[in-house]
Motif scaffolding. Structure first.
Motif, PDB file in Angstrom:
ATOM      1  N   UNK B 462      69.640 -98.930  57.312  1.00 16.96           N
ATOM      2  CA  UNK B 462      70.572 -97.713  57.678  1.00 16.96           C
ATOM      3  C   UNK B 462      71.687 -98.373  58.739  1.00 16.96           C
ATOM      4  N   UNK B 463      72.714 -97.960  59.039  1.00 19.93           N
ATOM      5  CA  UNK B 463      73.648 -98.390  60.073  1.00 19.93           C
ATOM      6  C   UNK B 463      72.809 -98.555  61.479  1.00 19.93           C
ATOM      7  N   UNK B 464      71.601 -97.947  61.724  1.00 17.78           N
ATOM      8  CA  UNK B 464      71.156 -98.205  62.939  1.00 17.78           C
ATOM      9  C   UNK B 464      69.972 -99.349  62.743  1.00 17.78           C
ATOM     10  N   UNK B 465      69.848 -99.854  61.719  1.00 21.68           N
ATOM     11  CA  UNK B 465      69.063-100.961  61.589  1.00 21.68           C
ATOM     12  C   UNK B 465      67.582-100.730  61.202  1.00 21.68           C
ATOM     13  N   UNK B 466      67.482 -99.355  60.576  1.00 20.40           N
ATOM     14  CA  UNK B 466      66.257 -99.002  60.362  1.00 20.40           C
ATOM     15  C   UNK B 466      66.255 -99.267  58.598  1.00 20.40           C
ATOM     16  N   UNK B 467      64.812 -99.855  58.223  1.00 22.83           N
ATOM     17  CA  UNK B 467      64.666 -99.915  56.816  1.00 22.83           C
ATOM     18  C   UNK B 467      64.530 -98.616  56.086  1.00 22.83           C
ATOM     19  N   UNK B 468      65.097 -98.403  55.148  1.00 17.78           N
ATOM     20  CA  UNK B 468      65.386 -97.122  54.250  1.00 17.78           C
ATOM     21  C   UNK B 468      63.733 -97.097  53.525  1.00 17.78           C
ATOM     22  N   UNK B 469      62.857 -96.137  54.180  1.00 14.56           N
ATOM     23  CA  UNK B 469      61.739 -96.040  53.746  1.00 14.56           C
ATOM     24  C   UNK B 469      61.656 -95.302  52.203  1.00 14.56           C
ATOM     25  N   UNK B 470      62.907 -94.602  51.899  1.00 12.76           N
ATOM     26  CA  UNK B 470      62.968 -94.246  50.482  1.00 12.76           C
ATOM     27  C   UNK B 470      63.093 -94.977  49.569  1.00 12.76           C
ATOM     28  N   UNK B 471      63.776 -96.168  49.842  1.00 10.67           N
ATOM     29  CA  UNK B 471      64.041 -97.138  48.763  1.00 10.67           C
ATOM     30  C   UNK B 471      62.580 -97.622  48.349  1.00 10.67           C
ATOM     31  N   UNK B 472      62.564 -97.755  46.874  1.00  7.54           N
ATOM     32  CA  UNK B 472      61.573 -98.257  46.377  1.00  7.54           C
ATOM     33  C   UNK B 472      61.427 -99.656  45.954  1.00  7.54           C
ATOM     34  N   UNK B 473      60.968-100.676  46.458  1.00  8.12           N
ATOM     35  CA  UNK B 473      61.109-101.978  46.071  1.00  8.12           C
ATOM     36  C   UNK B 473      59.773-102.611  46.574  1.00  8.12           C
ATOM     37  N   UNK B 474      59.071-103.634  45.719  1.00 12.26           N
ATOM     38  CA  UNK B 474      57.864-104.565  46.116  1.00 12.26           C
ATOM     39  C   UNK B 474      58.354-105.440  47.528  1.00 12.26           C
ATOM     40  N   UNK B 475      59.781-105.426  47.515  1.00  8.80           N
ATOM     41  CA  UNK B 475      59.991-106.055  48.835  1.00  8.80           C
ATOM     42  C   UNK B 475      60.051-105.583  50.101  1.00  8.80           C
ATOM     43  N   UNK B 476      59.984-104.111  49.914  1.00  7.37           N
ATOM     44  CA  UNK B 476      60.122-103.290  51.148  1.00  7.37           C
ATOM     45  C   UNK B 476      58.289-102.679  51.561  1.00  7.37           C
ATOM     46  N   UNK B 477      58.101-103.136  52.598  1.00  8.13           N
ATOM     47  CA  UNK B 477      56.781-102.792  52.705  1.00  8.13           C
ATOM     48  C   UNK B 477      56.338-102.329  54.163  1.00  8.13           C
ATOM     49  N   UNK B 478      55.282-101.499  54.352  1.00  7.63           N
ATOM     50  CA  UNK B 478      54.839-101.201  55.661  1.00  7.63           C
ATOM     51  C   UNK B 478      53.749-102.183  56.317  1.00  7.63           C
ATOM     52  N   UNK B 479      54.058-102.439  57.380  1.00 13.19           N
ATOM     53  CA  UNK B 479      52.941-103.364  58.175  1.00 13.19           C
ATOM     54  C   UNK B 479      52.410-102.670  59.260  1.00 13.19           C
ATOM     55  N   UNK B 480      51.534-102.933  60.023  1.00 11.31           N
ATOM     56  CA  UNK B 480      50.907-102.361  61.243  1.00 11.31           C
ATOM     57  C   UNK B 480      52.088-101.801  62.277  1.00 11.31           C
ATOM     58  N   UNK B 481      53.205-102.564  62.099  1.00  7.58           N
ATOM     59  CA  UNK B 481      54.026-102.472  63.451  1.00  7.58           C
ATOM     60  C   UNK B 481      55.233-101.735  62.727  1.00  7.58           C
ATOM     61  N   UNK B 482      55.144-101.365  61.458  1.00  9.81           N
ATOM     62  CA  UNK B 482      56.640-100.599  61.111  1.00  9.81           C
ATOM     63  C   UNK B 482      56.926-101.541  59.866  1.00  9.81           C
ATOM     64  N   UNK B 483      58.076-101.266  59.140  1.00 10.53           N
ATOM     65  CA  UNK B 483      58.450-101.863  57.756  1.00 10.53           C
ATOM     66  C   UNK B 483      59.125-103.292  58.162  1.00 10.53           C
ATOM     67  N   UNK B 484      58.989-103.958  56.967  1.00  9.82           N
ATOM     68  CA  UNK B 484      59.729-105.112  56.591  1.00  9.82           C
ATOM     69  C   UNK B 484      60.273-105.400  55.250  1.00  9.82           C
ATOM     70  N   UNK B 485      60.980-106.272  55.331  1.00 11.38           N
ATOM     71  CA  UNK B 485      61.753-106.612  53.904  1.00 11.38           C
ATOM     72  C   UNK B 485      61.485-107.992  53.594  1.00 11.38           C
ATOM     73  N   UNK B 486      60.740-108.183  52.561  1.00 16.25           N
ATOM     74  CA  UNK B 486      60.232-109.394  52.206  1.00 16.25           C
ATOM     75  C   UNK B 486      61.604-110.529  51.463  1.00 16.25           C
ATOM     76  N   UNK B 487      61.925-111.431  51.954  1.00 11.49           N
ATOM     77  CA  UNK B 487      63.136-112.430  51.655  1.00 11.49           C
ATOM     78  C   UNK B 487      62.590-113.309  50.741  1.00 11.49           C
TER      79      UNK B 487
END
Lengths: 310, 631
Positions: B462-487
């Motif tokens: 989003x415009x504030x730089x948060x990964x959209x949790x509602x987007x479904x993709x194997x590249x978007x995943x939750x870690x212990x410290x928040x979300x990340x996008x796998x490049x």
């Protein structure tokens, strides 16, 4: 030689937002003005600021003595309390704080909270502002259920913050409610939250901003100047700041030492003075706790609004 | 005092330290650079070691979990040696790539190349071959006078000075080489100093180094002073990192620890000497033929390199000891080039506007430009200078090292294997391009700019730089410290690990880009100019050979104006140092540039903070400033 004084004209008015009116009772309208407060010769002000009375869904033994005394026995039951606000004190809009859902306040299940709010709506027939308990996780879990129970009644749900806005926004969008967007006395963050909410497909014209409230004597000048800056930006065309303001006056005033220790009128006066100041800063919706203070502020609004073009 | 032996594994390094030494110091002594962004204050929890054998005295730290503590994990900076020890160094505690310098390409571009040829070639150190006449009874002038006479014939108006050390064996050198000698001269404030006299004709081998000394990275370049060509470039992380990641922490370390200044000084000297050794060896050049080094760096780096007390740099009113550092001899500085060689330094403007920026201004020619230009140097401090030949104003924004690839979960410098270009399609398929077309190892600054832009375009953030949790993709995943996008997933294009962008990384990058953008706006506001009045914008920084201006604008790092105004100039600090090395005209110009810049202290600007907060959004809270960005 006479000098003609320049009247400043705004290029875009504040959004007009309607709360309630979903088949039960009359709606309340706020916003829509094209001038700063008191400068009624420079623009229109179709809707005077509105005062809401705040109630809680639990017996608020932690609230100030003075406020509890004003409601007497009714305060023990939220529905009876709501009825007193509207019947005895003439409230046109109520703010229900579902604090009881918080574990520290009994941990009421969301379904029960929803039933209470529905009962209040049925009995009072006034528009409702419904607030969560303040814990992000619990609110994200419960507010969708409460919202659904009120579907179609055009309530005002609160509060969406920069770190937690998605669930509440999606809920309000689905059930046709308006939304309070909160920011920490920061004009930029206020705007950012509005943009983020709008980016989810939520109509910016259904957002009301809470710029953070403080009480008289506790840094009110900061809130005042943030509101003023927001308004001036909106009037020169910033649509992402053209939302009406809601201020939670009661919540802030009645936790101050000056109000809490009051046995007679000091706390009431404190709430009046805070609310009156915030009206001058541009408040459109004031959520207050003491019915006498609310009455006095409504009277004040009546006096200053005499000159307003509607 | 008792000495204890400490063995570090898996490096298999041994070191002996006195009782009471902390493990961070011991590790450094053993040549192991631990990550310690807080400067050894026990606050960051990064310098973890596992004590396998022996005892240490260690304060309780809540940064170490009970489970880890049971395994013997300690914070190196808080653990005091009390016996002989055997210590394991976890991989994550070692500053990435701290040991080796990396081969880098030279990314000098556009205007800088043109400017380089604009200055007359008058190298900082030159070698002149002379055949002296033998003295006779008629011509009995001294050996030195004889040399001077010959040199004067070649360089008009020559004033020559030299040191006693050169004279002691002069007669011997001359006679042993049959009166055929090479004089090594260095230019200094209008006269020449004879650094050395070499037997025979050695003019064919004359080499020198240009250095850009940054808080996070150090880049060195070996130059052939005869052909002006660049023989090689090396880049390394600044070894002072184990005493703190930013200049303030390092200054505190220098003034509050016993021999703190000495340690920081040897760390940076190690950096320089390693790069020198490495380049000299790989280019098959003799160390004795290297006579000059020109360094450009920020004020703190220069103070630490010259071992000048930097403590007033961080105290109001923030005064450096000196702006224009005098040239010093290589041996005085402990530089491992020819000991008779010299090191010179590009002068700085103020505490937070150093010689790296002056070198950059020299390289871009802003100080001679009729038109108003802007230089934006994206480094650990984002420095911005606005102006033309008549006036210049500069400011430094604490941008942090994010665009240098430091402090990010998969960040790296712009070297071989760094992802520098990224495309993401609507189905979140990612395509990456690495420097040197190798398997991806991490992401460098320009890669991050592309990723941010693409993630915004695809709605991944989003415009504030948060990964959209509602987007479904194997590249978007939750870690212990928040979300990340796998490049890049492990295994994809030969990657050895998952390469991802974490929300914390985005937050970091957002602050960096916000600081730089708002510094630009603050300067423009200060002089009452609009961005449209700026005719050229030079972007400098360690981005490698690629920076997508369009994407930089899209994320709000750079103002949204005609793209043709922009020019990416690469490492302009290094280019400026090289110019000064090759032309004393250029070197002298830096002496004028630094005096002509007004320094604007952003922390004293009432509106800067507001501007900064407004820029912590993609592209900006005031979307109207980025009309060409459609999100």
């Amino acid at each position: 030689m006479s000098i003609e004084l320049i009247k400043e004209k705004c290029s875009a008015p504040i959004n007009m937002v309607e709360i309630g009116g979903g088949g039960v009772g009359a709606a309340v309208r706020i916003g829509g003005q094209s001038c700063l407060p008191l400068l009624f010769e420079e623009g229109d002000c179709p809707n005077p600021p509105v005062v809401a009375l705040e109630i809680a869904d639990y017996q608020p033994d932690d609230w100030a003595e003075s406020v509890r005394q004003a409601y007497g026995e009714a305060i023990k039951d939220p529905v009876a309390w709501a009825k007193a606000c509207v019947g005895r004190f003439g409230a046109k809009i109520l703010c229900v704080r579902l604090q009881g859902m918080h574990p520290d306040y009994g941990g009421r299940p969301a379904d029960e909270a929803a039933e209470i709010v529905k009962a209040i709506l049925a009995v009072t027939k006034v528009p409702l502002i419904v607030l969560g308990c303040g814990d992000d996780e619990i609110d994200n879990d419960s507010m969708p259920k409460v919202s659904q129970a009120l579907k179609g009644h055009n309530c005002l749900l609160g509060t969406a913050t920069q770190s937690n806005y998605k669930t509440l926004t999606a809920t309000a969008l689905a059930d046709g409610h308006s939304l309070i967007a909160e920011s920490p006395i920061d004009i930029n963050i206020a705007k950012q939250v509005n943009i983020l909410i709008s980016d989810m497909g939520f109509d910016p014209k259904r957002i009301i901003m809470h710029p953070t409230t403080t009480s008289l004597g506790y840094g009110m000048e900061y809130v005042y100047s943030i509101m003023e800056r927001g308004r001036l930006a909106a009037f020169i065309g910033d649509r992402m700041l053209a939302m009406p303001f809601v201020l939670f006056v009661g919540q802030e005033v009645w936790k101050t030492k000056e109000a809490k220790e009051s046995v007679k009128t000091q706390g009431i006066n404190w709430e009046i003075a805070t609310a009156v100041s915030l009206v001058q800063a541009g408040a459109d919706l004031l959520v207050m706790r003491h019915p006498d203070a609310a009455k006095a502020v409504e009277r004040y609004i009546g006096i200053i609004m005499k000159g307003a073009k509607t | 005092m008792r000495q204890f032996a400490i063995k570090f594994q898996p490096q298999d390094k041994k070191v002996s330290v006195p009782q009471g030494t902390d493990l961070l110091t011991a590790a450094t002594k053993a040549g192991i650079i631990l990550t310690a962004p807080c400067g050894g204050e026990g606050l960051c929890g990064k310098c973890r070691l596992i004590v396998k054998k022996g005892t240490v005295k260690s304060e309780y730290s809540n940064l170490i979990s009970d489970a880890d503590r049971k395994k013997g994990m300690v914070l190196a900076c808080q653990a005091i040696v009390e016996s002989d020890l055997e210590v394991n160094v976890p991989k994550e505690s070692v500053e990435a790539h701290a040991h080796a310098s990396h081969e880098a390409e030279d990314f000098t571009k556009g205007i800088v190349l043109e400017r380089e040829s604009a200055f007359i070639f008058s190298p900082f150190v030159r070698k002149i071959f002379i055949e002296l006449e033998r003295p006779t009874t008629d011509d009995n002038s001294s050996d030195l006078e004889r040399i001077e006479k010959h040199l004067r014939a070649k360089i008009g108006g020559l004033h020559l000075s030299t040191r006693l050390a050169n004279l002691k064996h002069l007669s011997e050198v001359i006679r042993d080489s049959d009166f055929k000698i090479t004089a090594v001269l260095s230019y200094k404030d209008g006269f020449f100093e004879m650094l050395s006299v070499e037997p025979g004709d050695t003019t064919a081998s004359n080499y020198a180094f240009a250095f850009d000394i940054g808080t996070t990275t150090v880049v060195g370049q070996l130059i052939d002073m005869n052909t002006k060509s660049i023989l090689g470039t090396r880049i390394a992380f600044n070894k002072q990192a184990s005493y703190g990641s930013d200049v303030i922490t390092r200054i505190i370390y220098a003034s509050q620890h016993e021999d703190g200044l000495g340690r920081l000084n040897s760390a940076i000297l190690d950096n320089i000497n390693e790069i020198v050794e490495d380049l000299v060896a790989s280019c098959r050049v003799s160390m004795a033929d290297v006579y000059a080094v020109v360094c450009a760096g920020n004020m703190t780096m220069m103070h630490l390199l010259l071992k000048i007390d930097p403590s007033n740099i961080r105290k109001a009113p923030y005064v450096p000891t000196v702006n224009a550092f005098p040239p010093v001899s290589a041996s005085e500085l402990s530089l491992e080039i020819n000991p008779k060689g010299v090191a010179a330094f590009i002068p700085g403007v103020s505490t937070y506007l150093g010689g790296d920026i002056v070198a950059g201004l020299l390289a871009c020619g802003i100080a001679e430009s009729e038109e108003t230009c802007l230089l934006v140097d994206i480094g650990t401090n984002g420095e911005v200078v606005l102006g033309n030949k008549d006036w210049m104003i500069g400011a430094a924004a604490s941008a942090g090292p994010a665009f240098e690839g430091s402090g990010l979960s998969c960040g790296m410098k712009a070297v071989q294997g760094a992802i520098q270009k990224v495309a993401i399609d609507e189905d979140f398929n990612v395509q990456t391009w690495t420097i040197g077309e190798l398997s991806p190892k991490g992401i460098c600054g320009s890669g991050y700019i592309d990723i941010l832009c693409q993630m915004l375009k695809r709605g991944i953030i989003t415009k504030d730089g948060k990964i959209d949790r509602l987007k479904l993709s194997k590249r978007i995943r939750k870690t212990d410290t928040g979300y990340e996008f796998v490049v890049v997933f492990k295994g994809e294009s030969g990657a050895e690990k998952d390469i991802a962008v974490h929300e914390d990384d985005i937050e970091n990058l957002k602050r960096s880009k916000g600081a730089i953008y708002s510094a630009i706006i603050a300067l423009l506001n200060k002089v009452g100019k609009s961005i449209d009045e700026v005719k050229r914008i030079y972007i400098a920084g360690g981005f490698g050979n690629y920076l997508n201006i369009e994407n930089s604008i899209y994320i709000g790092l750079l103002p949204d104006i005609a793209r043709s105004v922009y020019e990416f100039v690469g490492n302009s600090s290094l280019a400026g140092a090289r110019m000064a090395l090759l032309s004393h005209e250029a070197y002298e110009m830096t002496m004028r540039i630094y005096k002509n810049i007004t320094y604007l202290d952003l922390s004293a600007e009432p509106n800067y903070m507001d501007e900064y907060i407004a820029s912590l959004f993609f592209p900006h809270t005031d979307l109207g400033r980025f009309p060409s960005v459609r999100l």
